[in-house]
Design an enzyme around this catalytic site. Structure first.
Site, PDB file in Angstrom:
ATOM      1  CB  SER A 199       7.971 -21.483  -1.933  1.00 17.21           C
ATOM      2  OG  SER A 199       8.339 -21.060  -3.223  1.00 17.21           O
ATOM      3  CE  LYS A 230       9.827  -5.711 -22.532  1.00 20.03           C
ATOM      4  NZ  LYS A 230      10.739  -5.435 -21.402  1.00 20.03           N
TER       5      LYS A 230
END
Length: 321
Positions: free
Chosen positions: A164, A216
């Site tokens: 990763s 948000k």
């Protein structure tokens, strides 16, 4: 008149005392600031690996060679001309956690190397990381890119794992070497979190969240998650994955990106055909192969932590231990 004179003397004494107190306070504040700065500053540690290997060889020879062999070896060493090695290999080590917290030390070490190295030199990064947060590992990869931008050869050695975010760092290198069973890949992105909304609802506990901006918040821990929120987060994950794929593809153009960007991981021997690594070799073998042609220096910038951080670290070690 006497009153005014006495008052003037009193006022002068008072002002003098106040000024003296202020000077003392200022000095104390300055000393504290200087002490804090000194505490937060780090130190650069440089070790000659050639000397380390020579010492190991001498110790082994002392215990394993006969007197005649020692005498012959000593004679050969004495008669052998010492060639100055013009090339240098700088060794860095990065052991990454989820926040890539070693990036500050890595940054300082790379800065020190760039201030000294020439294009004839080389940098070897011994990397170990299972990945973590995207911005943090993005910054770590950008630090390695500074070496490439200076036209200095960069080799990354993976002895255990670079997955990763760890592979995001590794792919910046000119070449990647890996031990046979090192774990490589996991070119994917994941986001996960628990949701306690039903538990709160069952216990008649309300949760309120006020936001400005449609997205948000997408998914939350305590609120009721929506289809729209899930879709938005999935879109963000897909965008991040696309950036990750593009980054790997740019630095490893020989890979078939859609075949390896599935989130899977493989052992290093399986990664050769996938072009994720360039050769199967441990960092130890690589260093020994360079010992006769290069001056080997291990560079480590040690960041000094505050007493509070040190205490917290010790407390965590005791608790986990």
């Amino acid at each position: 008149m006497d009153f005014l004179i006495n008052y003037g003397f009193f006022l002068a004494k008072t002002v003098t005392i106040v000024i003296a107190i202020l000077v003392v306070i200022a000095a104390i504040v300055a000393l504290k600031a200087k002490a804090k700065a000194a505490l937060e500053m780090g130190s650069l540690d440089i070790q000659s690996l050639n000397e380390k290997y020579d010492e190991l060889a001498d110790a082994m020879n002392e215990c394993t060679l006969t007197k005649a062999e020692k005498k012959a070896k000593k004679k050969n060493t004495k008669n052998k001309k010492t060639d100055e090695k013009s090339k240098r290999l700088f060794v860095l080590r990065f052991d990454g956690d989820i926040k890539a917290s070693g990036v500050d030390a890595l940054r300082e070490s790379i800065t020190a190397i760039l201030l000294s190295a020439s294009q004839e030199d080389e940098v070897l990064l011994c990397l170990e990381s299972g990945g973590g947060m995207v911005p943090h590992y993005g910054l770590a990869a950008s630090q390695l890119q500074r070496i490439r931008n200076a036209n200095i050869a960069l080799t990354v050695a993976i002895d255990k794992i670079a997955a990763s975010g760890g592979y995001m760092m590794a792919c910046v290198a000119n070449q990647i070497i890996a031990a046979p069973f090192a774990i490589i890949g996991s070119i994917g992105v994941v986001a996960q979190l628990p949701n306690f909304h039903r538990l709160l609802k069952k216990n008649d506990i309300d949760f309120e969240q006020i936001t400005a901006g449609e997205y948000k918040r997408t998914l939350t821990l305590f609120g009721e998650n929506t289809k729209e929120g899930r879709e938005k987060l999935q879109s963000e994950i897909n965008d991040t994955h696309a950036l990750f794929k593009s980054f790997v593809g740019m630095h490893r153009p020989e890979v078939v990106i859609d075949n390896i960007a599935t989130g899977e991981h493989w052992y290093a021997t399986q990664c050769l055909e996938r072009k994720l690594v360039d050769s199967i070799q441990t960092s130890d073998d690589y260093l020994l192969s360079k010992k006769t042609s290069h001056q080997l220096f291990e560079v480590n910038y040690k960041v000094k932590q505050s007493l509070l951080k040190r205490f917290n670290f010790l407390a965590r070690q005791l608790f986990l231990g």
